[in-house]
Design a protein around this motif. Structure first.
Motif, PDB file in Angstrom:
ATOM      1  N   TYR A   9       0.845  -1.199   0.000  1.00  0.00           N
ATOM      2  CA  TYR A   9       0.000   0.000   0.000  1.00  0.00           C
ATOM      3  C   TYR A   9       0.879   1.249   0.000  1.00  0.00           C
ATOM      4  O   TYR A   9       1.938   1.265   0.615  1.00  0.00           O
ATOM      5  CB  TYR A   9      -0.893   0.067   1.250  1.00  0.00           C
ATOM      6  N   LYS A  10       0.426   2.284  -0.657  1.00  0.00           N
ATOM      7  CA  LYS A  10       1.082   3.592  -0.601  1.00  0.00           C
ATOM      8  C   LYS A  10       0.615   4.267   0.676  1.00  0.00           C
ATOM      9  O   LYS A  10      -0.579   4.363   0.928  1.00  0.00           O
ATOM     10  CB  LYS A  10       0.683   4.417  -1.831  1.00  0.00           C
ATOM     11  N   LEU A  14      -7.099  12.468  -4.389  1.00  0.00           N
ATOM     12  CA  LEU A  14      -6.631  11.142  -4.781  1.00  0.00           C
ATOM     13  C   LEU A  14      -7.733  10.183  -5.210  1.00  0.00           C
ATOM     14  O   LEU A  14      -7.448   9.171  -5.848  1.00  0.00           O
ATOM     15  CB  LEU A  14      -5.848  10.507  -3.627  1.00  0.00           C
ATOM     16  N   LYS A  15      -8.963  10.467  -4.843  1.00  0.00           N
ATOM     17  CA  LYS A  15     -10.058   9.530  -5.103  1.00  0.00           C
ATOM     18  C   LYS A  15     -10.352   9.421  -6.595  1.00  0.00           C
ATOM     19  O   LYS A  15     -10.624  10.404  -7.268  1.00  0.00           O
ATOM     20  CB  LYS A  15     -11.320   9.958  -4.340  1.00  0.00           C
ATOM     21  N   ARG A  16     -10.240   8.195  -7.086  1.00  0.00           N
ATOM     22  CA  ARG A  16     -10.605   7.860  -8.455  1.00  0.00           C
ATOM     23  C   ARG A  16     -11.287   6.494  -8.408  1.00  0.00           C
ATOM     24  O   ARG A  16     -11.208   5.792  -7.403  1.00  0.00           O
ATOM     25  CB  ARG A  16      -9.366   7.781  -9.347  1.00  0.00           C
ATOM     26  N   ASP A  51     -10.416   3.780  -9.828  1.00  0.00           N
ATOM     27  CA  ASP A  51      -9.458   2.682  -9.709  1.00  0.00           C
ATOM     28  C   ASP A  51      -8.575   2.776  -8.457  1.00  0.00           C
ATOM     29  O   ASP A  51      -7.597   2.054  -8.333  1.00  0.00           O
ATOM     30  CB  ASP A  51      -8.581   2.615 -10.960  1.00  0.00           C
ATOM     31  N   THR A  52      -8.923   3.649  -7.538  1.00  0.00           N
ATOM     32  CA  THR A  52      -8.117   3.843  -6.331  1.00  0.00           C
ATOM     33  C   THR A  52      -8.957   3.612  -5.080  1.00  0.00           C
ATOM     34  O   THR A  52     -10.044   4.162  -4.952  1.00  0.00           O
ATOM     35  CB  THR A  52      -7.567   5.294  -6.285  1.00  0.00           C
ATOM     36  N   THR A  53      -8.438   2.797  -4.194  1.00  0.00           N
ATOM     37  CA  THR A  53      -9.081   2.597  -2.899  1.00  0.00           C
ATOM     38  C   THR A  53      -8.253   3.335  -1.861  1.00  0.00           C
ATOM     39  O   THR A  53      -7.042   3.133  -1.767  1.00  0.00           O
ATOM     40  CB  THR A  53      -9.146   1.103  -2.537  1.00  0.00           C
ATOM     41  N   ILE A  54      -8.907   4.177  -1.098  1.00  0.00           N
ATOM     42  CA  ILE A  54      -8.225   4.962  -0.077  1.00  0.00           C
ATOM     43  C   ILE A  54      -8.730   4.532   1.290  1.00  0.00           C
ATOM     44  O   ILE A  54      -9.931   4.421   1.505  1.00  0.00           O
ATOM     45  CB  ILE A  54      -8.482   6.471  -0.281  1.00  0.00           C
TER      46      ILE A  54
END
Length: 158
Positions: free
Chosen positions: A36-37, A81-83, A85-88
C-alpha cells in the motif's frame, strides 16, 4: 495514532519527535509488506517547517500548514486522490473524520484496527526473515573433510 497506540503514547510523553519518527518507521514496514502507498499527516503545531512534505523510508510525511488541521488535510487528500481505480483507507479514531472521509469515498479504519494490522505485519516480516535464515542454514550442511573427499571423488567419476 500517537495518542492511541501504547508504544507511541509513551514515546510522546518523552519526545513527540521520537514518537512521530517511530510511527513513520512502523508505517514504512507496513507499506513495504503490504504494498500500500502510505501517507502520514501530522498537525504542524510544535514543529518547525510548517506545511512541509517529505519522504522518509519511502513514506510520504506531510505536516499541515498554518491554521490547517490534519483532518482538513486528510479531507483534501481524499478529494485529490479519489478515483474509480483507487481505494483509499483513512486511519483515524475521530468519528467525525471517519464519517466525512467515508462520505467522500474513502474506507475508514480505526487506530486500533491499524495497530492490529501493523502488529500482524511485524509478525509476517519476522516469519519471512526466519524462513530466509532457515533456507540459508539448510544449504550449508557441515561435512567432515573425509566425507567431502568422498563426494568430490564421486563427482569426478561421472
Amino acid at each position: 495514532m500517537i495518542g492511541a497506540w501504547p508504544e507511541l503514547r509513551q514515546l510522546k510523553d518523552k519526545d513527540l519527535g521520537l514518537a512521530r519518527d517511530r510511527l513513520v518507521e512502523i508505517m514504512a514496514e507496513y507499506q513495504a509488506y503490504t504494498g500500500y502507498k502510505v501517507k502520514v499527516i501530522f498537525d504542524a503545531h510544535m514543529v518547525a517547517g510548517i506545511g512541509k512534505s517529505y519522504h522518509n523510508h519511502r513514506v510520504d510525511v506531510i505536516y499541515t500548514r498554518k491554521n490547517e488541521t490534519a483532518d482538513e488535510r486528510i479531507e483534501k487528500l481524499v478529494h485529490e486522490l479519489k478515483r474509480i481505480d483507487t481505494t483509499i483507507h483513512v486511519a483515524t479514531s475521530d468519528f467525525t473524520e471517519q464519517s466525512l472521509t467515508f462520505g467522500s469515498g474513502a474506507l475508514r479504519k480505526s487506530a486500533r484496527e491499524l495497530l492490529i494490522e501493523t502488529e500482524t505485519t511485524e509478525k509476517g516480516i519476522d516469519t519471512e526473515v526466519q524462513k530466509t535464515q532457515k533456507k540459508r542454514n539448510s544449504t550449508k550442511i557441515p561435512l567432515t573433510d573425509e566425507i567431502a573427499e568422498i563426494f568430490e571423488k564421486w563427482r569426478r567419476e561421472r
